[in-house]
Structure formats: structure tokens, C-alpha cells
Design an enzyme around this catalytic site. Structure first.
Site, PDB file in Angstrom:
ATOM      1  N   ARG A  38       0.753  -1.414  -0.007  1.00  0.00           N
ATOM      2  CA  ARG A  38      -0.427  -0.105   0.001  1.00  0.00           C
ATOM      3  C   ARG A  38       0.430   1.244  -0.441  1.00  0.00           C
ATOM      4  O   ARG A  38       0.358   2.633  -0.231  1.00  0.00           O
ATOM      5  CB  ARG A  38      -0.735  -0.045   1.255  1.00  0.00           C
ATOM      6  CG  ARG A  38      -1.949  -0.619   0.900  1.00  0.00           C
ATOM      7  CD  ARG A  38      -2.942  -1.166   1.997  1.00  0.00           C
ATOM      8  NE  ARG A  38      -2.402  -2.813   2.875  1.00  0.00           N
ATOM      9  CZ  ARG A  38      -2.934  -2.899   4.262  1.00  0.00           C
ATOM     10  NH1 ARG A  38      -3.290  -2.405   4.758  1.00  0.00           N
ATOM     11  NH2 ARG A  38      -1.682  -3.725   4.327  1.00  0.00           N
ATOM     12  N   GLU A  66       5.289 -10.684  15.772  1.00  0.00           N
ATOM     13  CA  GLU A  66       4.727 -11.606  16.674  1.00  0.00           C
ATOM     14  C   GLU A  66       4.692 -12.539  17.144  1.00  0.00           C
ATOM     15  O   GLU A  66       5.302 -13.034  17.787  1.00  0.00           O
ATOM     16  CB  GLU A  66       2.893 -10.739  17.290  1.00  0.00           C
ATOM     17  CG  GLU A  66       2.447 -11.133  18.234  1.00  0.00           C
ATOM     18  CD  GLU A  66       1.132 -10.926  17.855  1.00  0.00           C
ATOM     19  OE1 GLU A  66       0.212 -10.097  17.100  1.00  0.00           O
ATOM     20  OE2 GLU A  66       0.081 -11.364  19.168  1.00  0.00           O
TER      21      GLU A  66
END
Ligand code: AMP
Length: 177
Positions: A59, A96
């Protein structure tokens, strides 16, 4: 700014349970809003003598490409592993769970070039910190890091605090419940 915020679609539990996904497709399909984002990036960085814009897959390409055209400067894509065809360097960063990586062509930036990095969103900051390291390994100077959205409660700014950072719309913890 409130209008831009209103046009960002929040999609709960995408791509995983518990993630509030900030969907910018609803903003960029509005021509005036898309132009406003580009104009704000332009106003913030136009005096910084930027030579080249680096956009982060995928993006970051939307906003970075439009701003590069506005300024008449070049655009360099930073991509996920395995996408760039020619000689490249790689930076890994923590997720994560596990690690991910980004790549840039070794001839994409010349030493001494002044680089503005663009992405759509700052979350934990790993992506943009890795992108800045790629630029610096090629001898570029990071004059700024700009993103439309900042998830302020994740403190991603901490990872890129040595740079001149700018976000247009910020989200705070209480809005994410
Ligand atoms: P980070 O490395 O944690 O700062 O993650 C930033 C990258 O992940 C950006 O390229 C974003 O497009 C994407 N991302 C992370 N969290 C979200 C979210 N809640 N909504 C949309 N995109 C996200």
C-alpha cells in the site's frame, strides 16, 4: 482530517481474530480524499530536497507513486522476499510470531541521495525500521518517514524515533475496543 478518518474502513478480526484492520481502499477510491493525502505529504516534506521516494509493499506504492509523480522524482519499491528480480539486499524484522523480511535492489539508491519513505500504516514499526535500514545500507539519507495512519497505542514510533516522522490520522487504544 475527520473526513479522511471517516473514509478509512475498520474491519474487525481481519486477517486474524482481535486485529482491527484499517482498510484504505475506501479512502483511495475517493479522488478528493486521495489527493488530500498526497497534498498533506507534499506540504510536510516539499522543502526537504527529496531525491527519491521509497514505498513499502504494497500500500506504500499507492501513496509513494502518486507523490513521486507530483514532485517529478523517482520511485523505489521495497518488496517482500522473492519478488525483486535483480541483485538485492535483505533486512529481517520481528513479527509477533517469527520474523519477516524486506528487500531492495542494490542499485535502487545512490550514496548520498535524500530519501523519503512512505507507507500506509505504522503499527509496531518493524516494517518501517527495516526499510530505513535498507536505505541506509545503500548509503541513502532518510530525510523522513510518512504514513497515513498511526496506531499510536503500539508505540511503533519508538523504533523510528531518530527520523522525522509524520502521520495524518492517529488511532488511540480507547478507539480500538
Ligand atoms: P508494523 O511493521 O507492525 O508497523 O506493520 C506495518 C505494516 O503492516 C504496514 O505495511 C501495514 O500495511 C500492515 N498493518 C499492520 N497492522 C495493520 C492494521 N491494523 N490494519 C491494516 N494494516 C496493518
Amino acid at each position: 482530517m475527520e473526513e479522511l478518518r471517516r473514509l478509512i474502513r475498520n474491519v474487525p478480526d481481519f486477517p486474524h481474530k482481535g486485529i482491527q484492520f484499517k482498510d484504505i481502499t475506501t479512502l483511495v477510491k475517493d479522488g478528493k480524499a486521495f489527493a488530500k493525502v498526497i497534498d498533506l505529504f507534499d506540504q510536510r516534506y516539499r522543502d526537504k530536497r527529496v531525491d527519491i521516494i521509497v514505498g513499502v509493499e504494497s500500500r506504500g506504492f499507492i501513496f509513494g507513486g502518486a507523490l513521486a509523480y507530483k514532485w517529478g522524482v523517482g520511485f523505489v519499491p521495497v518488496r517482500k522476499p522473492g519478488k525483486l528480480p535483480a541483485e538485492k539486499i535483505r533486512e529481517e524484522y520481528e513479527l509477533e510470531y517469527g520474523t519477516d523480511a524486506l528487500e531492495i535492489h542494490t542499485d535502487a539508491i545512490q550514496p548520498g541521495q535524500r530519501v523519503l519513505i512512505i507507507d500506509d500504516l505504522l503499527a509496531t514499526g518493524g516494517t518501517l525500521a527495516a526499510t530505513a535500514r535498507l536505505v541506509e545500507r545503500l548509503g541513502g539519507t532518510v530525510v523522513g518517514i510518512a504514513f497515513l495512519i498511526e496506531l499510536a497505542f503500539l508505540n511503533g514510533r519508538e523504533k523510528i524515533k531518530q527520523y522525522d516522522c509524520y502521520s495524518i490520522v492517529q488511532y488511540h487504544a480507547e478507539e480500538e475496543k
